[in-house]
Structure formats: C-alpha cells, structure tokens
Scaffold this motif. Structure first.
Motif, short mmCIF file in Angstrom:
data_model
loop_
_atom_site.label_atom_id
_atom_site.label_comp_id
_atom_site.label_asym_id
_atom_site.label_seq_id
_atom_site.Cartn_x
_atom_site.Cartn_y
_atom_site.Cartn_z
N CYS A 106 0.86 -1.17 0.00
CA CYS A 106 0.00 0.00 0.00
C CYS A 106 0.90 1.23 0.00
CB CYS A 106 -0.95 0.00 1.20
SG CYS A 106 -0.16 0.35 2.77
N PHE A 108 0.79 5.59 1.12
CA PHE A 108 0.08 6.48 2.03
C PHE A 108 -0.11 7.85 1.41
CE2 PHE A 108 2.22 3.30 4.66
CZ PHE A 108 1.10 2.73 5.24
N ALA A 113 -4.53 5.12 3.67
CA ALA A 113 -3.75 4.08 3.00
C ALA A 113 -4.39 3.82 1.64
CB ALA A 113 -3.74 2.81 3.83
N ALA A 148 -1.83 -1.93 5.10
CA ALA A 148 -2.34 -0.63 5.56
C ALA A 148 -2.53 -0.57 7.07
CB ALA A 148 -3.66 -0.31 4.87
N LYS A 153 -8.71 3.23 4.76
CA LYS A 153 -8.23 2.74 3.47
C LYS A 153 -9.10 3.24 2.31
CE LYS A 153 -7.06 -1.43 5.98
NZ LYS A 153 -7.38 -0.80 7.27
#
Length: 178
Positions: A106, A108, A113, A148, A153
């Motif tokens: 993932c 950021f 995330a 994440a 998310k």
C-alpha cells in the motif's frame, strides 16, 4: 495536494498502437490528459500498450514528467508488467522518480492508506484458470489491505467488483472485512 485516479490511459508513445484509431474523442487524448494529471495520481491499470518495460519507456517518461507522485497498478492490458522489484529497478535506472508500484503493498496519502490490485472477473460457472487468477488477485488485495494496518483505506481495482448486472461477492466481502 489532491488525490486523483484514472484508468485505461492506454498510452502508446513508444509503440505503434495509438488509441485515436478508435475515433470518438480519442484524437489527441494524451495532450488532453496532461493538464488534469497532477498531485497524487493512482493509475488503475491499462497504462501502456508497450509489450515490455523498454517499449513502454516513452510512456513512463511522459508520466514521470507530470507534476506529483504517480502510483501504478496492473491492468489486463499491461503486458509490460513484470515483478515489482524489476519495475522499481527499471524506474530507478531511468530516473523515473515519481513512479511507484501498487502491488502486494500500500502507499500512504496523508492519514489514508491507498490499497488495491487488478482484480479479475469471477463467475462461479466458469471454473479453472479464471478462478485461479481470481483467487490470486483476491490474495493480493488482502495483502495490500493488511499492509495498511489500522489506517483508513481507499481501495482501487482495475476490475470493479460491483456494476450493472455483476457483483463479485468475494471481493466485496474482503473489502467489508477490512
């Protein structure tokens, strides 16, 4: 900074497969894209028609020259796609510092995330190879969501899990769980 997403750019700056042969608004589409692609951009697959990293290099150079960070995901037409390690090394060797791979991981964006994978069509009546590909993509999505941690998310998929006449319950259930 803003977060944008786009898919199916089908760039062909280094290969002979221009999308403008399809007419209907494709004429000059690359030039039309550039002004809106900035800040943090998730490209949800079908990025380049190139058959290899080398054949896609001009497309990557064009993307890299745009302002901001680009997070690339695999689509069903990204034949150039290789291992994340090989692509990261290729990008570094070519000086493409704004291109990042979203694959079994993932990224950021502030407190969010950014997760995702290509996904796949899943039709229970069609067993065999499609199911194998689908299960692999489901596992990749879960790996991305796990990476994440507890952050909020946003999930990106090349194949949408829900649209008119189609619902991919296993992906929707996984998204609900995370």
């Amino acid at each position: 900074m803003a977060l944008y997403t786009i898919g199916d750019t089908h760039l062909s700056l280094g290969s002979d497969k221009p999308m403008d042969v399809f007419g209907g608004g494709w004429e000059g589409y690359v030039e039309k894209l550039a002004p809106g692609l900035e800040d943090t951009l998730v490209i949800a697959g079908d990025i380049s028609w190139g058959m290899s990293l080398e054949e896609s290099e001009a497309d990557f150079a064009w993307l890299d020259a745009l302002p901001g960070r680009k997070i690339l995901m695999k689509g069903n037409h990204d034949y150039w796609w290789n291992t994340a390690a090989k692509m990261t090394r290729f990008f570094a060797e070519k000086g493409f510092s704004t291109l990042h791979i979203l694959h079994n991981n993932c990224h950021f964006y502030g407190d969010l995330a950014l997760c995702g994978t290509r996904g796949w069509f899943y039709e229970e009546e069609k067993q065999g190879q499609n199911e194998k590909v689908f299960r692999r993509e489901l596992a990749r999505l879960e790996t991305s969501l796990q990476a994440a941690g507890s952050r909020e998310k946003l999930c990106f998929l090349h194949y949408p899990p829900f649209y008119t006449g189609y619902c991919c319950a296993p992906i929707l259930e996984l998204l609900e769980r995370y």
